[in-house]
Write a protein that holds these residues in place. Sequence first.
Motif, mmCIF file in Angstrom:
data_model
loop_
_atom_site.group_PDB
_atom_site.id
_atom_site.type_symbol
_atom_site.label_atom_id
_atom_site.label_comp_id
_atom_site.label_asym_id
_atom_site.label_seq_id
_atom_site.Cartn_x
_atom_site.Cartn_y
_atom_site.Cartn_z
ATOM 1 N N MET A 133 0.821 -1.205 0.000
ATOM 2 C CA MET A 133 0.000 0.000 0.000
ATOM 3 C C MET A 133 0.859 1.261 0.000
ATOM 4 S SD MET A 133 -3.140 -1.070 2.565
ATOM 5 C CE MET A 133 -4.180 0.325 2.119
ATOM 6 N N VAL A 134 1.940 1.251 0.742
ATOM 7 C CA VAL A 134 2.854 2.405 0.726
ATOM 8 C C VAL A 134 3.421 2.590 -0.669
ATOM 9 C CG1 VAL A 134 5.020 3.334 1.619
ATOM 10 C CG2 VAL A 134 3.421 2.226 3.170
ATOM 11 N N GLY A 135 3.819 1.482 -1.314
ATOM 12 C CA GLY A 135 4.348 1.569 -2.672
ATOM 13 C C GLY A 135 3.340 2.100 -3.669
ATOM 14 N N GLU A 136 2.061 1.795 -3.470
ATOM 15 C CA GLU A 136 1.023 2.274 -4.383
ATOM 16 C C GLU A 136 0.589 3.699 -4.072
ATOM 17 O OE1 GLU A 136 -0.993 -2.077 -5.386
ATOM 18 O OE2 GLU A 136 -1.723 -0.893 -3.696
ATOM 19 N N ALA A 147 8.340 8.454 2.787
ATOM 20 C CA ALA A 147 7.189 7.566 2.926
ATOM 21 C C ALA A 147 7.580 6.232 3.550
ATOM 22 C CB ALA A 147 6.536 7.334 1.563
ATOM 23 N N TYR A 148 8.687 5.656 3.093
ATOM 24 C CA TYR A 148 9.091 4.353 3.600
ATOM 25 C C TYR A 148 9.668 4.418 5.011
ATOM 26 C CZ TYR A 148 8.176 1.589 -0.547
ATOM 27 O OH TYR A 148 7.548 0.914 -1.560
ATOM 28 N N SER A 149 9.930 5.620 5.509
ATOM 29 C CA SER A 149 10.380 5.747 6.896
ATOM 30 C C SER A 149 9.205 5.833 7.863
ATOM 31 C CB SER A 149 11.262 6.994 7.052
ATOM 32 O OG SER A 149 10.507 8.180 6.885
ATOM 33 N N LYS A 422 10.987 -2.716 -3.548
ATOM 34 C CA LYS A 422 10.086 -2.088 -4.520
ATOM 35 C C LYS A 422 10.807 -1.869 -5.850
ATOM 36 C CE LYS A 422 7.297 1.999 -5.460
ATOM 37 N NZ LYS A 422 6.906 3.363 -5.038
ATOM 38 N N GLU A 423 12.054 -1.416 -5.794
ATOM 39 C CA GLU A 423 12.801 -1.163 -7.030
ATOM 40 C C GLU A 423 13.095 -2.450 -7.788
ATOM 41 O OE1 GLU A 423 16.252 0.998 -5.888
ATOM 42 O OE2 GLU A 423 15.212 2.933 -5.821
ATOM 43 N N ALA A 424 13.242 -3.553 -7.055
ATOM 44 C CA ALA A 424 13.545 -4.823 -7.711
ATOM 45 C C ALA A 424 12.313 -5.482 -8.307
ATOM 46 C CB ALA A 424 14.210 -5.777 -6.714
ATOM 47 N N THR A 425 11.111 -5.021 -7.925
ATOM 48 C CA THR A 425 9.879 -5.626 -8.428
ATOM 49 C C THR A 425 9.678 -5.260 -9.900
ATOM 50 O OG1 THR A 425 8.887 -5.468 -6.236
ATOM 51 C CG2 THR A 425 7.398 -5.818 -8.086
ATOM 52 N N LEU A 431 3.474 -6.676 -7.256
ATOM 53 C CA LEU A 431 4.051 -6.045 -6.075
ATOM 54 C C LEU A 431 3.549 -6.688 -4.789
ATOM 55 C CD1 LEU A 431 5.846 -3.823 -4.933
ATOM 56 C CD2 LEU A 431 3.909 -2.254 -5.051
ATOM 57 N N GLY A 432 2.261 -7.005 -4.729
ATOM 58 C CA GLY A 432 1.728 -7.661 -3.543
ATOM 59 C C GLY A 432 2.347 -9.023 -3.321
#
Length: 503
Positions: A133-136, A147-149, A422-425, A431-432
């Motif tokens: 959800m954060v990634g989206e 955001a990721y912190s 996330k970058e490797a996806t 992603l989920g």
Amino acid sequence: MTLKTQSRRDPEKFPAFQLFILAIVRLAEPIALTSIFPYAWALIKRYQIGNEEDASFYAGLLISSFALAEALMGMYWGGLSDRIGRKPVLLLGCVGTMFSMVMVGFAYNIWIALIGRVIGGLLNGNIAVIQTMVGELVTKPEHEPKAYSIMPFVWSVGTIIGPMIGGLFADPHESYPHLFPTGSLFQRFPYLLPNLICAALLLVSILMGYFLLEETHPDMQPRISLPDHTFLSENTPLIETSDAIKRPAVDLRDDNYGTMRDRDIKSPKDIEKQHANIFSKRIMAVVVSLSIFTYHSMTYDHLMPIFFEDDRVPVHALRATINPLYSPGGLGLSLQAVGMILAVQGIIALVVQAVIFPPLAERMGVHRLFIIVTVLHPVAYMIVPGLLYVPDRLLYPAIYLCLGIRNFLSIILYPLLLILIKEATPSPSVLGKVNGLAASAGAACRMIAPPVAGYLYAMGKRVDCTALAWWGSALVAVFGAVQCFSVKRYPARKTEEGGRAEP
């Protein structure tokens, strides 16, 4: 009026409100999961499971049972969120954790408590779902460090409140006999009160998430009405394009429509992304790094209260021996003191997460900072046994110094790993599932870590060398320091919309 699928948020702006609501939903979970840490050892001794010397091992089994069940179901919940949406899976995880807390609170033997922990883990896939959800929610790369912190920041807040609840309200009849007299419900169930408090906090988070949290799945955004003047004709497709969230319906009269210039025509490479391999070398390198970190970090969280509460040998007796391996017992602190120390640790983590991490990641870069903190991690474990030799008047400053070093390294490392995942996806469509894979691997390591660390501590206690458990964790951290160099950072190219694509 015409219906069109579209997010109600401006994708160019930082999604502060939705991240705040997601953080509230997230907050109750670390409170619930860490509240057991201060009293797990005492709970095992109360139920008289095995020898008292083996209590640390059985406490590890109790704590890790949640992670075992979570590991078995992590990929399932991540994949299910790809199909039915993030929000229902997230709320179900909170409900399962709440039920687990109540069951543990009313447990009258170790097996009921163990079953309660297992049920909570089976129903909880929130780690993967929240990361997804954060990634989206965050579509701009410059927003990622901030955001990721937030979620690790929230976890730190939970690790302040959770141990405080567990330490202050466990066995209330013993601590507050005038409020909880003999014969009361809380004398019969001494660990019910902290679990009821945590369950109430979970209920609040469920209600807030249900009414205020938006669904973030790209294919499940709410439909809104377009103005009447929106151009529609017989050439306008009745079915929206797969990228309709970002762009309006396609005008078939466009000269480029149907040619290779048309941006909606998918190349063979784009089609391949829909069937992306989540077990690629790049993804697995990050997942392995996350698993190693999760293992030794969990051993620290498990060993710390045991080491702090274990009986202490006088410092002068330790200094009288010439054996460098001689490290008997722990620090001899009370349950309440340990709860407060764990709370202060959470405050230290908050400062690192909120003040230090974002500018440091922006200045040094995600990958470089990842390598540095991973290589330095073994130091955090090697210095802890030295607390045995610290005199009483300097003990608390020394404890907080150790916790400061540990939190600086671990609190910075975790969000870096989330960004790298996330970058490797290769595609948002998986992603989920990728986050589910990472969550399952991490949960498996959290399952293994407490009993292994507890066994090493019990074995070391028999030979007057409790440092053995800390050295074992340091060895795993050394493996992580070597493995981290297999995690490569690839520069992401820009898409036509200005976003990032798989390199």
